[in-house]
Scaffold this motif. Sequence first.
Motif, PDB file in Angstrom:
ATOM      1  N   LEU A   1       0.295   9.913   7.558  1.00 54.05           N
ATOM      2  CA  LEU A   1       0.890  11.114   8.107  1.00 54.05           C
ATOM      3  C   LEU A   1       2.103  11.566   7.436  1.00 54.05           C
ATOM      4  O   LEU A   1       2.416  12.720   7.326  1.00 54.05           O
ATOM      5  CB  LEU A   1       1.049  10.974   9.769  1.00 54.05           C
ATOM      6  N   ASN A   2       2.762  10.295   6.980  1.00 63.81           N
ATOM      7  CA  ASN A   2       4.088  10.838   6.089  1.00 63.81           C
ATOM      8  C   ASN A   2       3.829  10.754   4.739  1.00 63.81           C
ATOM      9  O   ASN A   2       4.779  11.059   3.878  1.00 63.81           O
ATOM     10  CB  ASN A   2       4.849   9.637   6.358  1.00 63.81           C
ATOM     11  N   GLN A   3       2.537  10.711   4.426  1.00 65.53           N
ATOM     12  CA  GLN A   3       1.971  10.915   2.915  1.00 65.53           C
ATOM     13  C   GLN A   3       2.797   9.855   2.127  1.00 65.53           C
ATOM     14  O   GLN A   3       3.318  10.176   0.891  1.00 65.53           O
ATOM     15  CB  GLN A   3       2.422  12.314   2.375  1.00 65.53           C
ATOM     16  N   ARG A   4       2.646   8.724   2.590  1.00 63.83           N
ATOM     17  CA  ARG A   4       3.649   7.625   1.964  1.00 63.83           C
ATOM     18  C   ARG A   4       2.657   6.600   1.420  1.00 63.83           C
ATOM     19  O   ARG A   4       3.003   5.665   0.432  1.00 63.83           O
ATOM     20  CB  ARG A   4       4.469   6.863   2.842  1.00 63.83           C
ATOM     21  N   SER A   5       1.475   7.076   1.260  1.00 62.26           N
ATOM     22  CA  SER A   5       0.188   5.953   1.018  1.00 62.26           C
ATOM     23  C   SER A   5       0.067   6.111  -0.673  1.00 62.26           C
ATOM     24  O   SER A   5       0.029   7.251  -1.197  1.00 62.26           O
ATOM     25  CB  SER A   5      -1.251   6.247   1.398  1.00 62.26           C
TER      26      SER A   5
ATOM     27  N   ASN B   1      -1.163   1.092  13.213  1.00 60.84           N
ATOM     28  CA  ASN B   1      -0.227   1.924  13.446  1.00 60.84           C
ATOM     29  C   ASN B   1       0.646   2.032  11.965  1.00 60.84           C
ATOM     30  O   ASN B   1       1.101   3.218  11.836  1.00 60.84           O
ATOM     31  CB  ASN B   1       1.041   1.124  14.313  1.00 60.84           C
ATOM     32  N   GLN B   2       0.792   1.092  11.236  1.00 64.58           N
ATOM     33  CA  GLN B   2       1.419   1.225   9.794  1.00 64.58           C
ATOM     34  C   GLN B   2       0.425   2.196   9.103  1.00 64.58           C
ATOM     35  O   GLN B   2       1.016   2.866   8.316  1.00 64.58           O
ATOM     36  CB  GLN B   2       1.607  -0.057   9.283  1.00 64.58           C
ATOM     37  N   LEU B   3      -0.526   1.954   9.052  1.00 60.32           N
ATOM     38  CA  LEU B   3      -1.772   2.944   8.285  1.00 60.32           C
ATOM     39  C   LEU B   3      -1.432   4.326   8.797  1.00 60.32           C
ATOM     40  O   LEU B   3      -1.508   5.336   7.696  1.00 60.32           O
ATOM     41  CB  LEU B   3      -3.119   2.641   8.508  1.00 60.32           C
ATOM     42  N   ALA B   4      -1.139   4.830  10.033  1.00 59.50           N
ATOM     43  CA  ALA B   4      -1.108   5.993  10.249  1.00 59.50           C
ATOM     44  C   ALA B   4       0.072   6.835   9.777  1.00 59.50           C
ATOM     45  O   ALA B   4       0.292   7.761   9.416  1.00 59.50           O
ATOM     46  CB  ALA B   4      -1.081   5.962  12.055  1.00 59.50           C
ATOM     47  N   LYS B   5       1.255   5.731   9.782  1.00 62.94           N
ATOM     48  CA  LYS B   5       2.680   6.273   9.326  1.00 62.94           C
ATOM     49  C   LYS B   5       2.334   6.494   7.860  1.00 62.94           C
ATOM     50  O   LYS B   5       2.861   7.647   7.488  1.00 62.94           O
ATOM     51  CB  LYS B   5       3.775   5.129   9.623  1.00 62.94           C
TER      52      LYS B   5
ATOM     53  N   LEU C   1       0.905  -1.141  -0.002  1.00 63.70           N
ATOM     54  CA  LEU C   1      -0.044  -0.040   0.018  1.00 63.70           C
ATOM     55  C   LEU C   1       0.881   1.164  -0.156  1.00 63.70           C
ATOM     56  O   LEU C   1       0.300   2.296  -0.389  1.00 63.70           O
ATOM     57  CB  LEU C   1      -0.813  -0.032   1.089  1.00 63.70           C
ATOM     58  N   LYS C   2       2.025   1.241   0.428  1.00 60.97           N
ATOM     59  CA  LYS C   2       2.807   2.576   0.443  1.00 60.97           C
ATOM     60  C   LYS C   2       3.585   2.812  -0.964  1.00 60.97           C
ATOM     61  O   LYS C   2       3.964   1.839  -1.639  1.00 60.97           O
ATOM     62  CB  LYS C   2       3.704   2.407   1.686  1.00 60.97           C
ATOM     63  N   SER C   3       3.876   3.893  -1.153  1.00 58.68           N
ATOM     64  CA  SER C   3       4.477   4.258  -2.190  1.00 58.68           C
ATOM     65  C   SER C   3       6.077   3.783  -2.301  1.00 58.68           C
ATOM     66  O   SER C   3       6.856   3.820  -1.180  1.00 58.68           O
ATOM     67  CB  SER C   3       4.446   5.751  -2.506  1.00 58.68           C
TER      68      SER C   3
ATOM     69  N   ASP D   1      -5.225   6.456  -1.933  1.00 55.62           N
ATOM     70  CA  ASP D   1      -6.531   6.574  -0.852  1.00 55.62           C
ATOM     71  C   ASP D   1      -7.362   5.515  -1.234  1.00 55.62           C
ATOM     72  O   ASP D   1      -7.904   4.827  -0.482  1.00 55.62           O
ATOM     73  CB  ASP D   1      -6.933   8.088  -1.175  1.00 55.62           C
ATOM     74  N   ASP D   2      -7.674   5.127  -2.593  1.00 53.23           N
ATOM     75  CA  ASP D   2      -8.521   4.193  -3.121  1.00 53.23           C
ATOM     76  C   ASP D   2      -8.152   2.771  -2.405  1.00 53.23           C
ATOM     77  O   ASP D   2      -9.175   1.971  -2.102  1.00 53.23           O
ATOM     78  CB  ASP D   2      -8.819   4.338  -4.353  1.00 53.23           C
ATOM     79  N   ALA D   3      -6.962   2.365  -2.479  1.00 48.90           N
ATOM     80  CA  ALA D   3      -6.406   1.238  -2.260  1.00 48.90           C
ATOM     81  C   ALA D   3      -6.624   1.021  -0.617  1.00 48.90           C
ATOM     82  O   ALA D   3      -6.912  -0.007  -0.133  1.00 48.90           O
ATOM     83  CB  ALA D   3      -5.172   0.842  -2.567  1.00 48.90           C
ATOM     84  N   GLU D   4      -6.158   2.006   0.079  1.00 47.44           N
ATOM     85  CA  GLU D   4      -6.413   2.092   1.485  1.00 47.44           C
ATOM     86  C   GLU D   4      -8.057   1.794   1.717  1.00 47.44           C
ATOM     87  O   GLU D   4      -8.206   1.020   2.779  1.00 47.44           O
ATOM     88  CB  GLU D   4      -6.108   3.569   2.027  1.00 47.44           C
ATOM     89  N   LYS D   5      -8.806   2.455   1.059  1.00 51.61           N
ATOM     90  CA  LYS D   5     -10.312   2.228   1.588  1.00 51.61           C
ATOM     91  C   LYS D   5     -10.677   1.027   1.163  1.00 51.61           C
ATOM     92  O   LYS D   5     -11.410   0.360   1.713  1.00 51.61           O
ATOM     93  CB  LYS D   5     -11.114   3.297   0.673  1.00 51.61           C
TER      94      LYS D   5
END
Length: 611
Positions: A473-477, A466-470, A428-430, A480-484
């Motif tokens: 907040l660090n704009q590493r996602s 916790n990993q989702l928050a990082k 999920l993270k870039s 957004d659609d994949a997170e949802k």
Amino acid sequence: SLIDRFNTEYLLKGIHPQTSIIMVNTSNPRTIQLDVGWKEIKTKAIDALLDMLNEGIKSGKSKMFGHQEFVKVYTTCYDMCTQRSPYNWSGDLYQRHGETIESYLTSTVIQALREKIGQGGNILLTELQLRWTNHQIMNKWLKKFFTYLDRYYVKHHSLPTLSQAGLRHFKSHIYLEMKQPTSAAILALINEEREGAIINKTLVKSIVELYESMGMGTLDSYTSDLEGPLLDSTREYYAKKRQEWIDTDSTPDYLIKAERALLEEKNRIADYLNPASEGKLLRVCEEEILEKVETILLEKEGSGCKVLLANDKSEDLRRMFSQFSRLNKGLNLMAAIVEQFITSMGLEIINQRQARLDGGEKDKNDDPEFVKALLALHDKYLGVIKSDFSGHSLFQKALKDAFVEIVNKNVGQYTNAELMSTFCDRVLKSGGEKLSEEQVENTLDRVVQLFSYLTDKDMFAEIYRNQLAKRLLNQRSASDDAEKVMIAKLKMQCGTHFTSKMEGMLGDLAVGTGQRNDFESANEMTQHETKMDFAVQVLTTGFWPTYKSPDVALPPSMEKCMDVFKAWHDNKHGARKLSWMFSLGNASVRATFGKKSYDLQVTTLQAVALN
């Protein structure tokens, strides 16, 4: 008139009288004596009928009796039945009708059949077929000649109809004596066909119909006299075949023969046996060739269920499932073996991870190869269960129970829950896994399937949050659609309470965008002549993990920005209390070294230290 009545009856029987009408003088009060009338009937009808049956009906002859011949006999019978007492011979004609049939059966038919016993099944059955056909012809014509008896005398005295009486005579004088050798002949032919011989199925079918007729409207005679011996013979035959096959064949080869045998027995029912026998006959076959050797076949060394699974023998597995699904609880043992096999394959993957750690590999919470191996194992046997086992619930349970044991067996410092959550983080993270949108969703779907087997889902949820928050907040996602999508999958799996905090985190970010726009539109920073670009993300306590924030002496420029935002926020949301988390912020700092300047991306605390 008699002629009108006769013609009506004749047409109802499907016989078309000739154009010329035969006039019967009904006004002549002629009284027919019993012997005289019987002699006329016997000579013109019965003897002629017997001669035709004994000599065979001449080919090309469309009618056994012409219209005029039939009318004369019918009229005589009618007259003898309608004369006034004591010259009404209805009872005598009914009795002589039965005696005629009995005499022919005992003097001609039974003798001919007895001579054929011992000469071979086909010979006996062919003779019986001929005699049964002749009897049906005889019974039909005698019924036509004596129709008036059926109309009145039989009904009035509650006697068997002429057809019923004829069948009863055949049963008592022929069938009861011949049923045993006839059944033996049929069973012998069936066994010959099982061995590959070609038999006269039409002949056998005609004799089976004889058994059915002897039940007088029921299948009692067929069931007791043919079906019962057939089931016993079938059991004996396949008991021998079972032993031959089990001694020489592998499990797949054995099941090919069993499948073929069951299909042939099903076809045999359709070809010449009564459909009511299908379930009973197939059940006997299933007991003998499947049920009694199920454990041996499934556990056979070198070709049992585990070997087929290990070698991906899809066709053989489908056949195995198909055959044992015939049995009551026939899939239980097979499902247990499948569960044991999948469990062993999963534990092997876990042991490989343990071996890597024992070999000196650093233990960390990021082991994508391990998670991918579990996903591949699950994908493979989920596919096997869908394609080879028709998605049967027993095998779905076997897969579930196997993976419950697998994914909850932890090795090393980190649990499988943490390894799975970290794998999701990579996806999920870039900058993580290089996947297309479709591949990302597919991978997340597969991980959630593994997640469903975890017993401590709350641990996964805490690590994932916790990993989702990082990421957020660090704009590493990465998306957004994949997170949802991931949160929606977890919600579907565990319910709203499980994902409410995660959804709240995404909600904070969505609200925060609007809030930042409002703050910028108010030109608060311009009015207070601050020289910094300043943006704040407001988070809701309770949704996000708990963070520690140290006491920090901020530079005046930072403090001024914070005071401006706080004043603006308090004015809009007076009931909310702001707590600053310096450990989560980030900053872009312009640094000059010599003649060159650089933009440094640092955390808020690092920016304070650099000031």
